[in-house]
Design a protein around this motif. Sequence first.
Motif, PDB file in Angstrom:
ATOM      1  N   LEU A   6     -15.064  46.366   0.905  1.00  0.00           N
ATOM      2  CA  LEU A   6     -14.264  45.261   0.395  1.00  0.00           C
ATOM      3  C   LEU A   6     -13.111  44.959   1.344  1.00  0.00           C
ATOM      4  CD1 LEU A   6     -13.722  43.277  -1.902  1.00  0.00           C
ATOM      5  CD2 LEU A   6     -12.361  45.051  -3.020  1.00  0.00           C
ATOM      6  N   ALA A   7     -12.445  46.008   1.825  1.00  0.00           N
ATOM      7  CA  ALA A   7     -11.347  45.810   2.772  1.00  0.00           C
ATOM      8  C   ALA A   7     -11.846  45.195   4.077  1.00  0.00           C
ATOM      9  CB  ALA A   7     -10.654  47.146   3.047  1.00  0.00           C
ATOM     10  N   ALA A   8     -13.019  45.638   4.546  1.00  0.00           N
ATOM     11  CA  ALA A   8     -13.592  45.071   5.779  1.00  0.00           C
ATOM     12  C   ALA A   8     -13.904  43.590   5.605  1.00  0.00           C
ATOM     13  CB  ALA A   8     -14.840  45.848   6.168  1.00  0.00           C
ATOM     14  N   ALA A   9     -14.442  43.220   4.437  1.00  0.00           N
ATOM     15  CA  ALA A   9     -14.770  41.813   4.179  1.00  0.00           C
ATOM     16  C   ALA A   9     -13.507  40.969   4.136  1.00  0.00           C
ATOM     17  CB  ALA A   9     -15.541  41.693   2.869  1.00  0.00           C
ATOM     18  N   VAL A  10     -12.459  41.472   3.495  1.00  0.00           N
ATOM     19  CA  VAL A  10     -11.199  40.713   3.410  1.00  0.00           C
ATOM     20  C   VAL A  10     -10.595  40.495   4.790  1.00  0.00           C
ATOM     21  CG1 VAL A  10      -8.828  40.817   2.567  1.00  0.00           C
ATOM     22  CG2 VAL A  10     -10.709  41.408   1.042  1.00  0.00           C
ATOM     23  N   LEU A  11     -10.588  41.538   5.606  1.00  0.00           N
ATOM     24  CA  LEU A  11     -10.037  41.421   6.958  1.00  0.00           C
ATOM     25  C   LEU A  11     -10.830  40.432   7.812  1.00  0.00           C
ATOM     26  CD1 LEU A  11      -9.143  45.152   7.721  1.00  0.00           C
ATOM     27  CD2 LEU A  11      -7.564  43.289   7.222  1.00  0.00           C
ATOM     28  N   THR A  12     -12.150  40.457   7.662  1.00  0.00           N
ATOM     29  CA  THR A  12     -12.984  39.505   8.411  1.00  0.00           C
ATOM     30  C   THR A  12     -12.702  38.077   7.971  1.00  0.00           C
ATOM     31  OG1 THR A  12     -14.718  41.185   8.602  1.00  0.00           O
ATOM     32  CG2 THR A  12     -15.345  38.910   9.026  1.00  0.00           C
ATOM     33  N   LEU A  13     -12.547  37.855   6.668  1.00  0.00           N
ATOM     34  CA  LEU A  13     -12.225  36.510   6.168  1.00  0.00           C
ATOM     35  C   LEU A  13     -10.869  36.035   6.676  1.00  0.00           C
ATOM     36  CD1 LEU A  13     -13.501  36.720   2.481  1.00  0.00           C
ATOM     37  CD2 LEU A  13     -14.512  35.427   4.371  1.00  0.00           C
ATOM     38  N   LEU A  14      -9.911  36.924   6.756  1.00  0.00           N
ATOM     39  CA  LEU A  14      -8.605  36.554   7.299  1.00  0.00           C
ATOM     40  C   LEU A  14      -8.716  36.136   8.767  1.00  0.00           C
ATOM     41  CD1 LEU A  14      -6.279  39.280   5.727  1.00  0.00           C
ATOM     42  CD2 LEU A  14      -6.370  36.850   5.162  1.00  0.00           C
ATOM     43  N   ALA A  15      -9.522  36.873   9.526  1.00  0.00           N
ATOM     44  CA  ALA A  15      -9.715  36.513  10.932  1.00  0.00           C
ATOM     45  C   ALA A  15     -10.385  35.156  11.075  1.00  0.00           C
ATOM     46  CB  ALA A  15     -10.545  37.597  11.628  1.00  0.00           C
ATOM     47  N   VAL A  16     -11.368  34.870  10.211  1.00  0.00           N
ATOM     48  CA  VAL A  16     -12.029  33.560  10.226  1.00  0.00           C
ATOM     49  C   VAL A  16     -11.039  32.462   9.866  1.00  0.00           C
ATOM     50  CG1 VAL A  16     -13.781  32.163   9.080  1.00  0.00           C
ATOM     51  CG2 VAL A  16     -14.327  34.496   9.772  1.00  0.00           C
ATOM     52  N   ALA A  17     -10.161  32.742   8.899  1.00  0.00           N
ATOM     53  CA  ALA A  17      -9.186  31.736   8.479  1.00  0.00           C
ATOM     54  C   ALA A  17      -8.242  31.370   9.610  1.00  0.00           C
ATOM     55  CB  ALA A  17      -8.396  32.259   7.283  1.00  0.00           C
ATOM     56  N   SER A  85      -7.953  11.091  13.557  1.00  0.00           N
ATOM     57  CA  SER A  85      -8.687  12.107  14.319  1.00  0.00           C
ATOM     58  C   SER A  85      -9.762  12.678  13.421  1.00  0.00           C
ATOM     59  CB  SER A  85      -7.737  13.220  14.772  1.00  0.00           C
ATOM     60  OG  SER A  85      -7.138  13.825  13.656  1.00  0.00           O
ATOM     61  N   ALA A  86     -10.964  12.498  13.818  1.00  0.00           N
ATOM     62  CA  ALA A  86     -12.093  12.981  13.003  1.00  0.00           C
ATOM     63  C   ALA A  86     -12.809  14.106  13.731  1.00  0.00           C
ATOM     64  CB  ALA A  86     -13.048  11.827  12.731  1.00  0.00           C
ATOM     65  N   ILE A  87     -12.473  15.334  13.366  1.00  0.00           N
ATOM     66  CA  ILE A  87     -13.083  16.522  13.991  1.00  0.00           C
ATOM     67  C   ILE A  87     -14.168  17.046  13.064  1.00  0.00           C
ATOM     68  CG2 ILE A  87     -12.674  18.857  14.800  1.00  0.00           C
ATOM     69  CD1 ILE A  87      -9.862  18.043  15.480  1.00  0.00           C
ATOM     70  N   SER A  88     -15.363  17.215  13.582  1.00  0.00           N
ATOM     71  CA  SER A  88     -16.489  17.679  12.774  1.00  0.00           C
ATOM     72  C   SER A  88     -16.315  19.147  12.399  1.00  0.00           C
ATOM     73  CB  SER A  88     -17.793  17.501  13.557  1.00  0.00           C
ATOM     74  OG  SER A  88     -18.851  18.138  12.878  1.00  0.00           O
ATOM     75  N   PRO A  89     -16.703  19.504  11.161  1.00  0.00           N
ATOM     76  CA  PRO A  89     -16.643  20.931  10.763  1.00  0.00           C
ATOM     77  C   PRO A  89     -17.480  21.827  11.655  1.00  0.00           C
ATOM     78  CG  PRO A  89     -16.996  19.515   8.851  1.00  0.00           C
ATOM     79  CD  PRO A  89     -17.147  18.652  10.056  1.00  0.00           C
ATOM     80  N   TRP A  90     -18.500  21.259  12.286  1.00  0.00           N
ATOM     81  CA  TRP A  90     -19.379  22.065  13.136  1.00  0.00           C
ATOM     82  C   TRP A  90     -18.664  22.601  14.375  1.00  0.00           C
ATOM     83  CZ3 TRP A  90     -23.644  23.640  10.994  1.00  0.00           C
ATOM     84  CH2 TRP A  90     -24.218  22.860   9.965  1.00  0.00           C
ATOM     85  N   VAL A  91     -17.499  21.934  14.714  1.00  0.00           N
ATOM     86  CA  VAL A  91     -16.753  22.429  15.871  1.00  0.00           C
ATOM     87  C   VAL A  91     -16.220  23.837  15.618  1.00  0.00           C
ATOM     88  CG1 VAL A  91     -14.704  22.022  17.295  1.00  0.00           C
ATOM     89  CG2 VAL A  91     -16.126  20.100  16.575  1.00  0.00           C
ATOM     90  N   ALA A  92     -15.886  24.143  14.339  1.00  0.00           N
ATOM     91  CA  ALA A  92     -15.336  25.459  14.000  1.00  0.00           C
ATOM     92  C   ALA A  92     -16.411  26.543  13.910  1.00  0.00           C
ATOM     93  CB  ALA A  92     -14.591  25.380  12.668  1.00  0.00           C
ATOM     94  N   LEU A  93     -17.690  26.139  13.794  1.00  0.00           N
ATOM     95  CA  LEU A  93     -18.754  27.118  13.596  1.00  0.00           C
ATOM     96  C   LEU A  93     -18.856  28.150  14.718  1.00  0.00           C
ATOM     97  CD1 LEU A  93     -21.046  28.078  11.830  1.00  0.00           C
ATOM     98  CD2 LEU A  93     -22.570  26.467  13.011  1.00  0.00           C
ATOM     99  N   GLY A  95     -16.549  29.301  16.604  1.00  0.00           N
ATOM    100  CA  GLY A  95     -15.425  30.216  16.460  1.00  0.00           C
ATOM    101  C   GLY A  95     -15.631  31.218  15.345  1.00  0.00           C
ATOM    102  N   VAL A  96     -16.176  30.749  14.226  1.00  0.00           N
ATOM    103  CA  VAL A  96     -16.446  31.642  13.101  1.00  0.00           C
ATOM    104  C   VAL A  96     -17.484  32.696  13.494  1.00  0.00           C
ATOM    105  CG1 VAL A  96     -17.379  31.771  10.771  1.00  0.00           C
ATOM    106  CG2 VAL A  96     -15.810  29.931  11.380  1.00  0.00           C
ATOM    107  N   VAL A  97     -18.565  32.235  14.142  1.00  0.00           N
ATOM    108  CA  VAL A  97     -19.614  33.155  14.579  1.00  0.00           C
ATOM    109  C   VAL A  97     -19.053  34.184  15.555  1.00  0.00           C
ATOM    110  CG1 VAL A  97     -21.795  33.338  15.829  1.00  0.00           C
ATOM    111  CG2 VAL A  97     -21.449  31.483  14.189  1.00  0.00           C
ATOM    112  N   PHE A  98     -18.185  33.724  16.455  1.00  0.00           N
ATOM    113  CA  PHE A  98     -17.602  34.620  17.448  1.00  0.00           C
ATOM    114  C   PHE A  98     -16.744  35.695  16.765  1.00  0.00           C
ATOM    115  CE2 PHE A  98     -14.025  35.690  20.269  1.00  0.00           C
ATOM    116  CZ  PHE A  98     -14.723  36.220  21.337  1.00  0.00           C
ATOM    117  N   VAL A  99     -15.911  35.285  15.802  1.00  0.00           N
ATOM    118  CA  VAL A  99     -15.039  36.240  15.113  1.00  0.00           C
ATOM    119  C   VAL A  99     -15.859  37.282  14.357  1.00  0.00           C
ATOM    120  CG1 VAL A  99     -13.356  36.487  13.249  1.00  0.00           C
ATOM    121  CG2 VAL A  99     -13.079  34.689  14.948  1.00  0.00           C
TER     122      VAL A  99
END
Length: 423
Positions: A6-17, A85-93, A95-99
Motif C-alpha cells: 500500500l505504501a509503495a502504491a501511494v508513493l508511486t501515485l505521488l511520483a506520477v502526480a 493552449s490545448a495539450i493532449s492528455p497523451w503527452v503525459a503518458l 512521463g507516467v510510464v517512465f515514472v
Amino acid sequence: MTVFWLAAAVLTLLAVAVVVLPLWRQRDSRSVTQTELNKTLYKDRLIEIEQENAQGLAEDSSVLVSELQHNLLDDIPEETGAKRSAISPWVALPGVVFVVAISIGMYIKLGSAEKVQDWQAIVQKMPELSNKVLLGQGGEVSEQDLNEFALGLRTKLHNDPSDTRGWFLLAKVGQALNRLDIMTDAAEQAYMRDSKSANIIAVYAQSLFYSGEPSEQARAERLLVLALQQDSSQLELWSLYAFMALEQQQFQLAIDRWQRMLSLVDADSERYQMLQQSIEFAEAQIAQQQAPAAEQTPAVEQAVVENNPASGPSYSITVDVKEGLEVPGSSFLFVFAKSVNGPPMPLAAKKVAHPRFPVTVNLSDSDSMMEGLKLSQQGDFYITARLSYDNNVQTIEGDWEGQSSAISQGEEQAISLLIDTPL
C-alpha cells in the motif's frame, strides 16, 4: 506485507502526480487575448467618465463615450476567437510510464526482492521448521534450519510481541547460533513478560554473563540469587550459578554449589556422576594453585574417564605426528575440544598414555569436563591434540601441538590432526 505494498502504491501515485499535474494545469490555463484586454480597459474608462461627469469635470460625456467606442472598434484584432493552449492528455503518458518503470526498476535493484520472497517462503514453512527444530522431526537440524527458524520467529513476534514462549525460543536459538545479540534481546523481552519462570531466568542470566561486562555479570548473579531464594530446588539455576563461579575461577565456590546440587539428584543418575566429575575438576584446579608447578596434577587427567560410551554427537579424531618427530614411550597425548566463541574451559577431553601414532580417539558428551558444559550445546568448536613428555596438560616448553579448524556443531565426521607445532 499489505502495508508495504500500500505504501509503495501511494508513493508511486505521488511520483506520477508530480509529472501529470503541471501539464494538467497548463492545459486548463487560458492565455489573455488582446480583445479581453481592450474590454477591461473600456469598462475602466467608462467608470472614469461617469465619475468625471458626476463631478462636472467632463464637458460632453457622450462625445467621450463615442470616442472610446470608436477606439475600441479600431483596436479589435482580426482573430475573433481566444486561443487556448490545448495539450493532449497523451503527452503525459510517456512521463507516467517512465515514472512507473523507474519505480519498479529501483525496487528490483535496491529493494531486495529475492530476499523478500525467501523471507515469505520461510514464513510459509514455519510449521515444518517448528516440527524439525522443536520436535526433532525431519532429520538433523542444520545451522540453516536454525537461521530460518529464527527469522520466522522474529516475524511472528513482530506481529504478536506478547508471545512469551516465542521470545524464549528465540533466545535459545540465538544461543545455539552463538548470536549473543539475538539471545540477549530475546531473553530480555521474555523476562519482561514473565520474570518468574526458571527457564527464562536461566537464559537471561546466561546472556548477561556472556556479555563480559562486570556490571551485567553482577546483575546475572543477582537474578539467580533472587530466583533460588524463591525456589532452591531449581537444578538448572544451580548449574548455571556454579558455572559462573567456575568461569570466574572461584573454584571452591563452584564446589559448594555443585555439592548443593548433589542433594537434589538421584545418586544413581548420570547427572550425579557428572557433578562428581565437576567437583573433582575444581578440586584439581585448587590443588594446582597450591602445589609447585612440577607437582601439579593435570586437570584433564582428573576429569576424563577413558572409553566412555558415546552420548550425543560423537567425533572420531585420528592424530598423527609430523615426520621425524621423536615420541618417547613415556609420553602422553591429550585431545580436547574448546568452543570457538564460548567459555575457555575444555568442553570434552581424553588422555592417551604412551600413544603409538597414528592413534584414534572419540569425543562426545560422555567426555564432558563439568556439569552444564556439554560438547553438543556450545555451538562451533575446535579440537586440539597436545603431546606432553611429562604427563602435564599445562603448556610447557618442549611439548608439541596440533589444532583443527572450526567444526560445526552436529556434523559428525572423521577428523584428522597432525601434531606439528612446537610450544
